[in-house]
Design an enzyme around this catalytic site. Structure first.
Site, PDB file in Angstrom:
ATOM      1  N   CYS A  26     -14.803 -38.037 -11.003  1.00 28.17           N
ATOM      2  CA  CYS A  26     -16.050 -37.650 -10.219  1.00 28.17           C
ATOM      3  C   CYS A  26     -16.762 -36.756 -11.282  1.00 28.17           C
ATOM      4  O   CYS A  26     -16.334 -35.763 -11.663  1.00 28.17           O
ATOM      5  CB  CYS A  26     -15.687 -37.065  -9.016  1.00 28.17           C
ATOM      6  SG  CYS A  26     -17.223 -36.419  -8.269  1.00 28.17           S
ATOM      7  N   GLU A  27     -17.972 -37.052 -11.418  1.00 29.81           N
ATOM      8  CA  GLU A  27     -18.780 -36.400 -12.588  1.00 29.81           C
ATOM      9  C   GLU A  27     -19.561 -35.052 -12.009  1.00 29.81           C
ATOM     10  O   GLU A  27     -19.924 -34.117 -12.842  1.00 29.81           O
ATOM     11  CB  GLU A  27     -20.229 -37.184 -12.784  1.00 29.81           C
ATOM     12  CG  GLU A  27     -21.181 -37.561 -11.581  1.00 29.81           C
ATOM     13  CD  GLU A  27     -22.158 -38.496 -12.217  1.00 29.81           C
ATOM     14  OE1 GLU A  27     -23.244 -38.079 -11.699  1.00 29.81           O
ATOM     15  OE2 GLU A  27     -22.082 -39.246 -13.008  1.00 29.81           O
ATOM     16  N   HIS A  28     -19.272 -34.799 -10.635  1.00 35.92           N
ATOM     17  CA  HIS A  28     -19.583 -33.524 -10.045  1.00 35.92           C
ATOM     18  C   HIS A  28     -18.644 -32.471 -10.185  1.00 35.92           C
ATOM     19  O   HIS A  28     -19.090 -31.414 -10.571  1.00 35.92           O
ATOM     20  CB  HIS A  28     -19.872 -33.668  -8.767  1.00 35.92           C
ATOM     21  CG  HIS A  28     -21.136 -34.711  -8.194  1.00 35.92           C
ATOM     22  ND1 HIS A  28     -21.046 -35.281  -6.999  1.00 35.92           N
ATOM     23  CD2 HIS A  28     -21.956 -34.995  -9.072  1.00 35.92           C
ATOM     24  CE1 HIS A  28     -22.066 -36.005  -6.885  1.00 35.92           C
ATOM     25  NE2 HIS A  28     -22.896 -35.886  -8.168  1.00 35.92           N
ATOM     26  N   HIS A  29     -17.512 -32.609 -10.289  1.00 38.00           N
ATOM     27  CA  HIS A  29     -16.271 -31.570 -10.421  1.00 38.00           C
ATOM     28  C   HIS A  29     -15.367 -31.957 -11.501  1.00 38.00           C
ATOM     29  O   HIS A  29     -14.324 -31.178 -11.906  1.00 38.00           O
ATOM     30  CB  HIS A  29     -15.575 -31.447  -9.155  1.00 38.00           C
ATOM     31  CG  HIS A  29     -16.507 -30.836  -7.959  1.00 38.00           C
ATOM     32  ND1 HIS A  29     -17.083 -31.774  -6.868  1.00 38.00           N
ATOM     33  CD2 HIS A  29     -16.950 -29.667  -7.825  1.00 38.00           C
ATOM     34  CE1 HIS A  29     -17.932 -31.009  -6.275  1.00 38.00           C
ATOM     35  NE2 HIS A  29     -17.585 -29.827  -6.587  1.00 38.00           N
ATOM     36  N   GLN A  44     -18.634 -42.717  -6.776  1.00 38.23           N
ATOM     37  CA  GLN A  44     -18.227 -43.840  -6.436  1.00 38.23           C
ATOM     38  C   GLN A  44     -19.273 -45.116  -5.856  1.00 38.23           C
ATOM     39  O   GLN A  44     -19.267 -46.278  -6.263  1.00 38.23           O
ATOM     40  CB  GLN A  44     -17.150 -43.941  -4.862  1.00 38.23           C
ATOM     41  CG  GLN A  44     -16.812 -45.159  -4.377  1.00 38.23           C
ATOM     42  CD  GLN A  44     -15.758 -44.647  -3.335  1.00 38.23           C
ATOM     43  OE1 GLN A  44     -15.161 -43.731  -3.132  1.00 38.23           O
ATOM     44  NE2 GLN A  44     -15.864 -45.572  -2.544  1.00 38.23           N
ATOM     45  N   HIS A  73     -10.928 -38.875  -3.042  1.00 41.72           N
ATOM     46  CA  HIS A  73     -11.417 -38.144  -4.246  1.00 41.72           C
ATOM     47  C   HIS A  73     -10.939 -36.537  -4.069  1.00 41.72           C
ATOM     48  O   HIS A  73     -10.802 -35.747  -2.971  1.00 41.72           O
ATOM     49  CB  HIS A  73     -12.991 -37.757  -3.659  1.00 41.72           C
ATOM     50  CG  HIS A  73     -13.790 -39.071  -3.982  1.00 41.72           C
ATOM     51  ND1 HIS A  73     -14.710 -39.304  -4.860  1.00 41.72           N
ATOM     52  CD2 HIS A  73     -13.673 -40.229  -3.235  1.00 41.72           C
ATOM     53  CE1 HIS A  73     -15.268 -40.421  -4.686  1.00 41.72           C
ATOM     54  NE2 HIS A  73     -14.673 -40.936  -3.738  1.00 41.72           N
ATOM     55  N   CYS A 125     -12.370 -34.105  -5.125  1.00 45.58           N
ATOM     56  CA  CYS A 125     -12.959 -32.644  -4.739  1.00 45.58           C
ATOM     57  C   CYS A 125     -13.090 -32.740  -3.289  1.00 45.58           C
ATOM     58  O   CYS A 125     -13.697 -31.724  -2.913  1.00 45.58           O
ATOM     59  CB  CYS A 125     -14.613 -33.177  -5.272  1.00 45.58           C
ATOM     60  SG  CYS A 125     -15.093 -34.845  -4.688  1.00 45.58           S
TER      61      CYS A 125
END
Length: 197
Positions: free
Chosen positions: A85-88, A126, A154, A156
Site C-alpha cells: 500500500c502506497e499510503h503506509h 487496490q 490490508h 493498514c
C-alpha cells in the site's frame, strides 16, 4: 532502473536510528540489507511493462478448420497476489479473479497471472491495481469485455488504527461489455462462489 539496494539499506538504518534502536546491535545489523532485498522483490514491477506477457497471442478465428467466432468469457480465478500500500508501505494481499471476452485473440492463462504480478509489484492502492489490470488486458488483447475482481486484506487496516483483523476489501473493474451490471452478474457469481461449497 532496478531498486537501489544500497540507498534502501541506508534509509532503513536511518529509520532504525530514528525510532530509538541501535542499528548495529546483533539482531538488527543485517536488517537494512534484508529489507533492501525484500524491497527489490516487492517493487520489481515499477519499471516492468505489464503488457509484455500478453504479446504472444493465439488467433481463435484463424486456426485449424473450421474457423470459429469469438468465444464466451475466459476466466482465471484465485490468482494470489501481494502488493504494498502506497499510503503506509504495508503489505496487502489477496486473490484476483480475471475474466475477458476475447475478440480474435487469446493468450495463455499464465499471462493473465503475470499481468497481475507485475502490476502488484509496485506501490499501489487496490482500486488502481484493478483498473490497471483491466486496462492492460483490454488494450493488449482488444477484448470485447474485461472484468477484474480483487479481494484483499490490508495491513493498514488489520495491523494499525482500528485493527480490524477480519476486514477485507473487494473492488471491481469492468471494461467493454462487462460495464453493464447484468452482463457481469453471472461472472461475479462464478468468480466468488461457484465450486467453493
Amino acid at each position: 532502473m532496478a531498486v537501489d539496494r544500497e540507498r534502501v539499506a541506508a534509509a532503513i538504518r536511518e529509520i532504525l536510528d530514528a525510532i530509538g534502536e541501535d542499528p548495529d546491535r546483533p539482531g538488527l545489523r543485517l536488517t537494512p540489507g534484508r529489507v533492501a532485498d525484500a524491497y527489490a522483490e516487492f517493487f520489481a514491477g515499477v519499471q516492468a511493462d505489464p503488457a509484455e506477457p500478453l504479446a504472444h497471442t493465439i488467433s481463435i478465428a484463424h486456426g485449424p478448420a473450421p474457423e470459429t467466432q469469438p468465444s464466451g468469457a475466459v476466466m482465471l480465478r484465485d490468482i494470489q497476489f501481494r502488493s504494498v500500500c502506497e499510503h503506509h508501505l504495508l503489505l496487502f494481499r489477496g486473490k484476483a479473479h480475471v475474466a475477458y471476452l476475447p475478440g480474435d485473440k487469446v493468450v495463455g492463462l499464465g499471462a493473465l497471472a503475470k499481468v497481475v504480478e507485475i502490476l502488484a509489484a509496485r506501490p499501489q492502492v487496490q482500486e488502481r491495481l484493478g483498473e490497471q489490470i483491466a486496462d492492460t488486458i483490454s488494450e493488449s488483447l482488444e477484448a470485447r469485455g474485461v472484468l477484474v475482481v480483487l479481494e484483499a486484506t490490508h495491513g493498514c487496516v488489520t495491523m494499525r488504527g482500528e485493527r480490524q483483523r477480519e476486514a477485507s476489501t473487494v473492488t471491481i473493474a469492468a471494461r467493454g461489455e462487462f460495464t453493464e451490471p447484468v452482463a457481469r452478474a453471472e461472472l461475479i457469481t462464478l468468480m466468488t462462489t461457484a465450486g467453493r461449497e
